[in-house]
Design a protein around this motif. Structure first.
Motif, mmCIF file in Angstrom:
data_model
loop_
_atom_site.group_PDB
_atom_site.id
_atom_site.type_symbol
_atom_site.label_atom_id
_atom_site.label_comp_id
_atom_site.label_asym_id
_atom_site.label_seq_id
_atom_site.Cartn_x
_atom_site.Cartn_y
_atom_site.Cartn_z
ATOM 1 N N VAL A 98 0.671 -1.072 0.149
ATOM 2 C CA VAL A 98 0.158 0.061 -0.060
ATOM 3 C C VAL A 98 1.096 1.411 0.135
ATOM 4 O O VAL A 98 0.586 2.362 -0.871
ATOM 5 N N LYS A 99 2.075 1.200 0.760
ATOM 6 C CA LYS A 99 2.859 2.322 0.881
ATOM 7 C C LYS A 99 3.511 2.477 -0.167
ATOM 8 O O LYS A 99 3.637 3.504 -0.879
ATOM 9 N N SER A 100 4.027 1.407 -1.011
ATOM 10 C CA SER A 100 4.640 1.614 -2.334
ATOM 11 C C SER A 100 3.726 1.948 -3.339
ATOM 12 O O SER A 100 4.051 3.053 -4.297
ATOM 13 N N ARG A 101 2.600 1.584 -3.503
ATOM 14 C CA ARG A 101 1.616 2.038 -4.300
ATOM 15 C C ARG A 101 1.199 3.558 -4.000
ATOM 16 O O ARG A 101 1.103 4.567 -5.003
ATOM 17 N N THR A 102 1.196 3.833 -2.980
ATOM 18 C CA THR A 102 0.936 5.592 -2.666
ATOM 19 C C THR A 102 2.186 6.276 -3.144
ATOM 20 O O THR A 102 1.978 7.550 -3.740
ATOM 21 N N ARG A 103 3.275 5.820 -2.886
ATOM 22 C CA ARG A 103 4.544 6.525 -3.539
ATOM 23 C C ARG A 103 4.575 6.650 -4.769
ATOM 24 O O ARG A 103 4.778 7.533 -5.539
ATOM 25 N N THR A 104 4.077 5.429 -5.491
ATOM 26 C CA THR A 104 4.039 5.347 -7.084
ATOM 27 C C THR A 104 3.020 6.426 -7.590
ATOM 28 O O THR A 104 3.228 7.060 -8.569
ATOM 29 N N SER A 105 2.080 6.435 -7.097
ATOM 30 C CA SER A 105 0.781 7.243 -7.340
ATOM 31 C C SER A 105 1.293 8.768 -7.142
ATOM 32 O O SER A 105 0.986 9.495 -8.174
ATOM 33 N N GLN A 106 1.866 9.079 -6.225
ATOM 34 C CA GLN A 106 2.463 10.499 -5.964
ATOM 35 C C GLN A 106 3.474 11.123 -6.861
ATOM 36 O O GLN A 106 3.547 12.025 -7.406
ATOM 37 N N CYS A 107 4.340 10.113 -7.386
ATOM 38 C CA CYS A 107 5.327 10.293 -8.555
ATOM 39 C C CYS A 107 4.524 10.412 -9.743
ATOM 40 O O CYS A 107 5.057 11.104 -10.348
ATOM 41 N N GLY A 108 3.634 9.720 -9.819
ATOM 42 C CA GLY A 108 2.671 9.798 -11.187
ATOM 43 C C GLY A 108 1.951 11.158 -11.150
ATOM 44 O O GLY A 108 2.143 11.900 -12.214
ATOM 45 N N VAL A 109 1.505 11.685 -10.140
ATOM 46 C CA VAL A 109 0.811 12.927 -10.208
ATOM 47 C C VAL A 109 1.866 14.097 -10.263
ATOM 48 O O VAL A 109 1.577 14.989 -11.015
ATOM 49 N N ASN A 110 2.926 13.882 -9.704
ATOM 50 C CA ASN A 110 4.306 15.042 -9.842
ATOM 51 C C ASN A 110 4.514 14.977 -11.420
ATOM 52 O O ASN A 110 4.905 15.988 -12.189
ATOM 53 N N SER A 111 4.643 13.755 -11.988
ATOM 54 C CA SER A 111 5.098 13.713 -13.412
ATOM 55 C C SER A 111 4.075 14.325 -14.345
ATOM 56 O O SER A 111 4.426 15.014 -15.116
ATOM 57 N N ALA A 112 2.878 14.056 -14.171
ATOM 58 C CA ALA A 112 1.748 14.703 -14.902
ATOM 59 C C ALA A 112 1.720 15.921 -14.689
ATOM 60 O O ALA A 112 1.481 16.656 -15.902
ATOM 61 N N LEU A 113 1.681 16.530 -13.429
ATOM 62 C CA LEU A 113 1.598 18.030 -13.328
ATOM 63 C C LEU A 113 3.066 18.824 -14.136
ATOM 64 O O LEU A 113 2.813 19.749 -14.633
ATOM 65 N N ARG A 114 4.040 18.167 -13.958
ATOM 66 C CA ARG A 114 5.294 18.664 -14.524
ATOM 67 C C ARG A 114 5.044 18.634 -16.014
ATOM 68 O O ARG A 114 5.192 19.649 -16.503
ATOM 69 N N ASP A 115 4.346 17.750 -16.453
ATOM 70 C CA ASP A 115 4.261 17.515 -18.299
ATOM 71 C C ASP A 115 3.460 18.678 -18.549
ATOM 72 O O ASP A 115 3.495 19.310 -19.562
ATOM 73 N N LEU A 116 2.230 18.818 -17.910
ATOM 74 C CA LEU A 116 1.293 19.813 -18.309
ATOM 75 C C LEU A 116 1.583 21.276 -18.052
ATOM 76 O O LEU A 116 1.727 22.158 -19.080
ATOM 77 N N ARG A 117 2.382 21.562 -17.062
ATOM 78 C CA ARG A 117 2.996 22.896 -16.791
ATOM 79 C C ARG A 117 4.133 23.300 -17.872
ATOM 80 O O ARG A 117 4.158 24.429 -18.134
ATOM 81 N N GLN A 118 4.690 22.336 -18.110
ATOM 82 C CA GLN A 118 5.730 22.490 -19.194
ATOM 83 C C GLN A 118 5.232 22.648 -20.701
ATOM 84 O O GLN A 118 5.580 23.329 -21.525
ATOM 85 N N ARG A 119 4.059 22.051 -21.019
ATOM 86 C CA ARG A 119 3.843 21.487 -22.260
ATOM 87 C C ARG A 119 2.293 22.104 -22.732
ATOM 88 O O ARG A 119 1.983 22.214 -24.130
ATOM 89 N N GLN A 120 1.411 22.455 -21.823
ATOM 90 C CA GLN A 120 0.064 22.976 -22.086
ATOM 91 C C GLN A 120 -0.135 24.365 -21.981
ATOM 92 O O GLN A 120 0.006 24.844 -20.898
ATOM 93 N N GLY A 121 -0.330 25.174 -23.188
ATOM 94 C CA GLY A 121 -0.376 26.606 -23.224
ATOM 95 C C GLY A 121 -1.832 27.009 -23.388
ATOM 96 O O GLY A 121 -2.640 26.334 -23.664
ATOM 97 N N TYR A 122 -2.109 28.125 -22.914
ATOM 98 C CA TYR A 122 -3.509 28.788 -22.843
ATOM 99 C C TYR A 122 -3.299 30.243 -23.089
ATOM 100 O O TYR A 122 -2.465 30.961 -22.864
ATOM 101 N N LEU A 123 -4.150 30.604 -24.302
ATOM 102 C CA LEU A 123 -4.132 32.151 -24.886
ATOM 103 C C LEU A 123 -5.059 33.030 -24.090
ATOM 104 O O LEU A 123 -6.100 32.375 -23.587
ATOM 105 N N LEU A 124 -4.462 34.246 -23.609
ATOM 106 C CA LEU A 124 -5.388 35.079 -22.544
ATOM 107 C C LEU A 124 -5.844 36.307 -23.725
ATOM 108 O O LEU A 124 -4.829 36.842 -24.195
ATOM 109 N N ALA A 125 -7.031 36.619 -23.593
ATOM 110 C CA ALA A 125 -7.263 37.990 -24.520
ATOM 111 C C ALA A 125 -7.094 39.127 -23.397
ATOM 112 O O ALA A 125 -6.709 38.959 -22.257
ATOM 113 N N PRO A 126 -7.036 39.947 -23.954
ATOM 114 C CA PRO A 126 -6.668 41.315 -23.086
ATOM 115 C C PRO A 126 -7.513 41.548 -21.814
ATOM 116 O O PRO A 126 -7.047 41.980 -20.813
ATOM 117 N N THR A 127 -8.752 40.835 -21.735
ATOM 118 C CA THR A 127 -9.558 40.948 -20.582
ATOM 119 C C THR A 127 -9.307 40.015 -19.604
ATOM 120 O O THR A 127 -9.718 40.005 -18.521
#
Length: 213
Positions: free
Chosen positions: A83-112
């Protein structure tokens, strides 16, 4: 469609007042809203975002490659360790996906400050047997289409792919998206033709494609 390299990517700048930022937690709602408004070809759902980018509504973000495992409901020490191992693996996955999205997914903002477009500098470790970057899920809401935003968005996504070390890039599109295909051709993408059927489809499509100058 494919681009053999990321050299000499066309450079376009955003119109005055528009900006681009990268993913922040909660942007899933913007992604869904934009694609629901702009994409008549796909069924846009929260589940689609989860499948494309590794978001699990029950456990948060996770790596797309993370395996789900059933852990026995035992009180033994070995079970607790799993269970602990799975929790650590899950947290690593969370961090990996967040890193990917923060580096890779862009959003355009209007002047407003309204979020009006999105695009992702994604990846595929096994496209044509190799590691390729991917221009993925570009969209601009209809009210802001035709305002010179698509080219700067493409420039930003291709530039980010190059910054992240990708040498080759591809994208998927529908042959019904004539204007989008014209944009991709303008950025040096070429049809990936792997069969006589592919060749026939592209030969039929090309006369209708709008090449955006």
């Amino acid at each position: 469609m494919v681009r053999a390299n990321l050299d000499n990517v066309p450079e376009f700048t955003l119109p005055a007042g528009f900006t681009l930022r990268w993913y922040e937690p909660g942007d899933e709602a913007h992604w869904l809203r934009i694609h629901l408004a702009a994409d008549p070809f796909n069924q846009i759902t929260p589940e689609l975002f989860r499948k494309q980018f590794g978001v699990d509504a029950g456990r948060g973000l996770q790596s797309p490659s993370e395996k789900h495992q059933n852990v026995p409901s035992s009180s033994s020490s070995s079970s607790k360790t799993r269970v602990k191992s799975r929790t650590r693996t899950s947290q690593c996955g969370v961090n990996s996906a967040l890193r990917d999205l923060r580096q890779r997914q862009g959003y355009l903002l209007a002047p407003t400050g309204e979020v009006v477009g999105t695009g992702t500098a994604w990846f595929n470790h096994n496209f044509e047997g190799a590691r390729w970057g991917r221009v993925h899920w570009l969209a601009i809401i209809p009210e802001f289409q035709g305002r010179g935003l698509a080219k700067p968005l493409m420039t930003s996504i291709c530039r980010r792919l190059r910054e992240l070390g990708h040498q080759h890039v591809y994208l998927s599109t529908s042959t019904a998206r004539h204007a989008a295909i014209g944009l991709y051709l303008r950025f040096g993408f070429e049809p990936l033709i792997q069969s006589p059927e592919d060749e026939a489809v592209w030969r039929a499509v090309m006369p209708s494609v709008v090449r955006r100058g």
